[in-house]
Design an enzyme around this catalytic site. Structure first.
Site, mmCIF file in Angstrom:
data_model
loop_
_atom_site.group_PDB
_atom_site.id
_atom_site.type_symbol
_atom_site.label_atom_id
_atom_site.label_comp_id
_atom_site.label_asym_id
_atom_site.label_seq_id
_atom_site.Cartn_x
_atom_site.Cartn_y
_atom_site.Cartn_z
ATOM 1 N N HIS A 37 -2.645 -4.676 -6.314
ATOM 2 C CA HIS A 37 -2.520 -3.484 -7.163
ATOM 3 C C HIS A 37 -1.279 -3.606 -8.065
ATOM 4 C CE1 HIS A 37 -4.602 -1.620 -3.532
ATOM 5 N NE2 HIS A 37 -5.428 -1.317 -4.507
ATOM 6 N N ASP A 152 -12.898 -7.229 -7.679
ATOM 7 C CA ASP A 152 -14.104 -6.396 -7.692
ATOM 8 C C ASP A 152 -14.863 -6.722 -8.984
ATOM 9 O OD1 ASP A 152 -13.580 -4.373 -5.318
ATOM 10 O OD2 ASP A 152 -11.694 -4.729 -6.337
ATOM 11 N N ARG A 189 -8.708 -3.116 2.908
ATOM 12 C CA ARG A 189 -9.546 -3.229 4.123
ATOM 13 C C ARG A 189 -9.083 -4.361 5.040
ATOM 14 N NH1 ARG A 189 -13.759 -1.151 0.532
ATOM 15 N NH2 ARG A 189 -14.374 0.877 1.382
HETATM 16 P P1 AMP Z 1 -8.860 -0.261 -4.947
HETATM 17 O O1 AMP Z 1 -7.648 0.521 -4.617
HETATM 18 O O2 AMP Z 1 -9.311 -1.167 -3.868
HETATM 19 O O3 AMP Z 1 -9.964 0.599 -5.529
HETATM 20 O O4 AMP Z 1 -8.437 -1.237 -6.121
HETATM 21 C C1 AMP Z 1 -7.849 -0.756 -7.303
HETATM 22 C C2 AMP Z 1 -7.790 -1.868 -8.314
HETATM 23 O O5 AMP Z 1 -7.031 -2.947 -7.798
HETATM 24 C C3 AMP Z 1 -9.180 -2.448 -8.652
HETATM 25 O O6 AMP Z 1 -9.246 -2.697 -10.041
HETATM 26 C C4 AMP Z 1 -9.211 -3.722 -7.855
HETATM 27 O O7 AMP Z 1 -10.063 -4.711 -8.405
HETATM 28 C C5 AMP Z 1 -7.755 -4.154 -7.923
HETATM 29 N N1 AMP Z 1 -7.457 -5.071 -6.828
HETATM 30 C C6 AMP Z 1 -7.669 -4.872 -5.503
HETATM 31 N N2 AMP Z 1 -7.313 -5.949 -4.799
HETATM 32 C C7 AMP Z 1 -6.873 -6.869 -5.686
HETATM 33 C C8 AMP Z 1 -6.373 -8.200 -5.591
HETATM 34 N N3 AMP Z 1 -6.262 -8.821 -4.419
HETATM 35 N N4 AMP Z 1 -6.006 -8.845 -6.714
HETATM 36 C C9 AMP Z 1 -6.114 -8.222 -7.928
HETATM 37 N N5 AMP Z 1 -6.581 -6.961 -8.101
HETATM 38 C C10 AMP Z 1 -6.953 -6.300 -6.996
#
Ligand code: AMP
Length: 280
Positions: A37, A152, A189
């Site tokens: 993030h 994602d 997760r």
């Molecule tokens: P989430 O909180 O899981 O909905 O993720 C929020 C944003 O962070 C989304 O655009 C995800 O694709 C991005 N994101 C999550 N994990 C990663 C990662 N390991 N590397 C880069 N971006 C990430």
């Protein structure tokens, strides 16, 4: 960093910031922030004058038996991390009505055919929920730039399609996947996994890398995919899918495709589902 918990406060903050010239970049998240993030925020700061992060665990994108209630919520440490990154605004709605005032009557955006493939096949309705919340956040914040992670991959492609029609002046940026040393893509997760399970999880990235190597050596695609699935199963990773697609996520049927492509996979370790991909 200014923290807004209501739409009213958010609007006031956005109005205040709009008096200064410069672009506003949005980073939508569900919180429990990790270095993945934070890399999005760093990219936002390189591309815009002001950054706004949202933290909202969106109920619409979770299936009935999924982890909405146990999804990690770590508000205090998230705020510390965002402050350290010098994010300008955090919108962390105090309840779902701050995002969806008429939640019960809500009409969701349809993610279409691609929304029912890959992760959409195993999580029916998931991408409708994602597009509905992202569209709503775009409408509320009206950013110039929005940043999504390549982890994602299907999500960012579907958001691109949606934004092309509904938010044509918005620029979308895709940020590379951030991994831990053993190759596991960072994910909120991963918190559900034990140390042993994390070690097992590292085989997913290994499998993606080996599949790329095999493709480059002209191994037949169906052989690569069969071997990948066998390898994952042998490592106690239960594959939901393992596929090769082009960069727009059209299906690739044979090993002669020369354009940009991507192996994508989703696996289950016990009850936890992990996704990963590799572009080449
Ligand atoms: P989430 O909180 O899981 O909905 O993720 C929020 C944003 O962070 C989304 O655009 C995800 O694709 C991005 N994101 C999550 N994990 C990663 C990662 N390991 N590397 C880069 N971006 C990430």
């Amino acid at each position: 960093m200014i923290i807004a918990r209501t739409r009213k406060d958010l609007n006031k903050t956005l109005q205040f910031f709009s008096q200064e010239p410069g672009k506003l970049a949005l980073i939508p998240t569900m919180g429990n922030l990790h270095d993945g993030h934070l890399s999005l925020i760093k990219l936002a700061k390189l591309n815009a004058k002001k950054t706004i992060t949202t933290i909202f665990v969106n109920p619409l994108q979770f299936g009935k038996n999924e982890d909405y209630y146990k999804y990690p919520r770590t508000e205090e440490t998230d705020i510390q991390k965002l402050t350290k990154e010098k994010c300008d605004i955090l919108f962390i709605p105090k309840n779902k009505n701050e995002v969806f005032p008429e939640y019960e009557k809500l009409k969701q955006i349809e993610a279409g055919k691609l929304g029912n493939e890959l992760c959409g096949k195993i999580r029916p309705g998931h991408f409708n929920g994602v597009l509905t919340v992202v569209n709503k956040i775009f409408e509320i914040i009206r950013p110039d730039i929005a940043i999504f992670g390549a982890k994602d991959y299907q999500q960012q492609i579907l958001i691109k399609h949606m934004a092309k029609n509904l938010h044509p002046y918005l620029s979308l940026l895709k940020a590379p996947i951030i991994r831990s040393k053993n190759g596991v893509a960072l994910s909120s997760r991963n918190n559900y996994l034990s140390k042993t399970e994390i070690t097992l999880a590292s085989n997913l990235f290994k499998c993606l890398e080996n599949s790329v190597k095999s493709y480059k050596k002209n191994v037949l695609l169906h052989e690569i995919i069969d071997n990948a699935k066998k390898f994952l199963i042998a490592k106690n990773l239960d594959p939901d899918y393992f596929e090769l697609r082009d960069s727009k996520l059209n299906i690739i049927k044979d090993s002669s495709f020369n354009g940009k492509k991507i192996f994508l996979s989703s696996v289950k370790i016990n009850n936890t589902r992990l996704i990963d991909n590799i572009e080449f």
